[in-house]
Design an enzyme around this catalytic site. Structure first.
Site, PDB file in Angstrom:
ATOM      1  N   HIS A 150      31.659  49.041  38.736  1.00 53.79           N
ATOM      2  CA  HIS A 150      32.789  49.852  39.184  1.00 53.79           C
ATOM      3  C   HIS A 150      33.338  50.634  38.009  1.00 53.79           C
ATOM      4  CE1 HIS A 150      34.086  45.749  38.249  1.00 53.79           C
ATOM      5  NE2 HIS A 150      35.242  46.240  37.820  1.00 53.79           N
ATOM      6  N   LEU A 151      33.676  51.889  38.289  1.00 46.26           N
ATOM      7  CA  LEU A 151      34.372  52.729  37.317  1.00 46.26           C
ATOM      8  C   LEU A 151      35.833  52.755  37.704  1.00 46.26           C
ATOM      9  CD1 LEU A 151      31.967  55.831  37.141  1.00 46.26           C
ATOM     10  CD2 LEU A 151      31.818  53.672  35.889  1.00 46.26           C
TER      11      LEU A 151
HETATM   12  P1  AMP Z   1      37.138  44.391  36.261  1.00 47.43           P
HETATM   13  O1  AMP Z   1      37.995  43.465  35.434  1.00 47.43           O
HETATM   14  O2  AMP Z   1      36.735  45.628  35.518  1.00 47.43           O
HETATM   15  O3  AMP Z   1      35.979  43.661  36.885  1.00 47.43           O
HETATM   16  O4  AMP Z   1      38.087  44.934  37.422  1.00 47.43           O
HETATM   17  C1  AMP Z   1      38.119  44.424  38.707  1.00 47.43           C
HETATM   18  C2  AMP Z   1      39.176  45.204  39.449  1.00 47.43           C
HETATM   19  O5  AMP Z   1      39.009  44.979  40.833  1.00 47.43           O
HETATM   20  C3  AMP Z   1      40.605  44.817  39.107  1.00 47.43           C
HETATM   21  O6  AMP Z   1      41.311  45.966  38.638  1.00 47.43           O
HETATM   22  C4  AMP Z   1      41.167  44.289  40.435  1.00 47.43           C
HETATM   23  O7  AMP Z   1      42.533  44.609  40.621  1.00 47.43           O
HETATM   24  C5  AMP Z   1      40.275  44.997  41.437  1.00 47.43           C
HETATM   25  N1  AMP Z   1      40.153  44.343  42.740  1.00 47.43           N
HETATM   26  C6  AMP Z   1      39.860  43.053  42.991  1.00 47.43           C
HETATM   27  N2  AMP Z   1      39.808  42.836  44.323  1.00 47.43           N
HETATM   28  C7  AMP Z   1      40.052  44.023  44.926  1.00 47.43           C
HETATM   29  C8  AMP Z   1      40.140  44.473  46.269  1.00 47.43           C
HETATM   30  N3  AMP Z   1      39.953  43.613  47.292  1.00 47.43           N
HETATM   31  N4  AMP Z   1      40.420  45.758  46.514  1.00 47.43           N
HETATM   32  C9  AMP Z   1      40.623  46.618  45.507  1.00 47.43           C
HETATM   33  N5  AMP Z   1      40.539  46.272  44.206  1.00 47.43           N
HETATM   34  C10 AMP Z   1      40.270  44.996  43.914  1.00 47.43           C
END
Ligand code: AMP
Length: 120
Positions: free
Chosen positions: A104-105
């Site tokens: 994810h970006l």
């Molecule tokens: P990372 O630490 O780069 O893996 O970021 C994961 C991101 O996913 C975090 O900013 C979370 O807030 C976001 N996240 C987790 N679950 C969801 C969800 N169901 N919908 C949208 N964002 C999410």
């Protein structure tokens, strides 16, 4: 790391849990982060099963790679960030504190974002 189909973004892609969609095309989905760290915080993900940027760069097709980049443009346009500026960030692996094992970006904007990394 092999891809885990149970991760939360895989579930969003399967429609098992909702998201607030910002943009979608054949290869890519962009949606609002559930815990925004800035006034604009959108996640841009490939629909394919890629754990991280390195996994994606190794295995994705040229069309998927182009689509992910163009999706960032669509998000920037949709959120009105073109003139004010924005930041794109991706976390990969433990040192970067990657929480969700599907590439994810993060697209941040809407305020001055400060320095790129916390200074130690
Ligand atoms: P990372 O630490 O780069 O893996 O970021 C994961 C991101 O996913 C975090 O900013 C979370 O807030 C976001 N996240 C987790 N679950 C969801 C969800 N169901 N919908 C949208 N964002 C999410």
């Amino acid at each position: 790391m092999s891809y885990d189909d149970k991760n939360i973004f895989a579930r969003i892609l399967r429609g098992e849990i909702p998201c607030k969609k910002v943009f979608e095309d054949a290869h890519t989905l962009a949606f609002e982060d559930i815990n925004p760290q800035a006034p604009v915080h959108v996640l841009v993900i490939p629909k394919g099963k890629y754990v991280s940027m390195t996994d994606f760069a190794e295995k994705a097709s040229d069309a998927e790679i182009a689509a992910l980049n163009r999706a960032v443009l669509k998000v920037v346009e949709a959120k009105g960030l073109m003139s004010s500026g924005y930041r794109v960030l991706t976390n990969a692996g433990a040192n970067a504190h990657q929480e969700v094992p599907h590439l994810h970006l993060h697209v941040f904007g809407g305020r001055a974002l400060g320095s790129m990394l916390v200074k130690r």
